[in-house]
Design a protein around this motif. Structure first.
Motif: not given
Length: 89
Positions: A8-21, A42-45, A68-72
């Protein structure tokens, strides 16, 4: 063993890519994913399988927290059984 990961956080490019990687690097299999954006939030489960995980679960939680800290954003991992009992009506 299965677990739920929430992001959960403010939307930005790359969240899904960073977490899934990160998950792929740690041999965590993503079984299902749901994401949405409400205004700028942005919310993802994710439902993940941890059977091939080669590091301790607490270390994975630490890596997700650091990512998460890196991505905010906030990233939390809960064992599926705990998640189910916490969200039971």
């Amino acid at each position: 063993m299965k677990a739920i990961i929430s992001v959960i956080g403010v939307d930005q490019i790359g969240i899904i890519a960073e977490v899934s990687t990160l998950l792929a690097e740690e041999k965590v299999n993503i079984l299902d994913i749901s994401q949405t954006i409400l205004d700028d939030y942005f919310t993802m489960t994710m439902l993940v399988e941890l059977d091939s995980l080669e590091i301790p679960l607490e270390e994975l939680k630490k890596k997700l927290k650091q990512k998460g800290e890196k991505l905010g954003v906030s990233i939390k991992l809960q064992h599926e059984d705990i998640f189910r009992s916490m969200h039971r009506i």
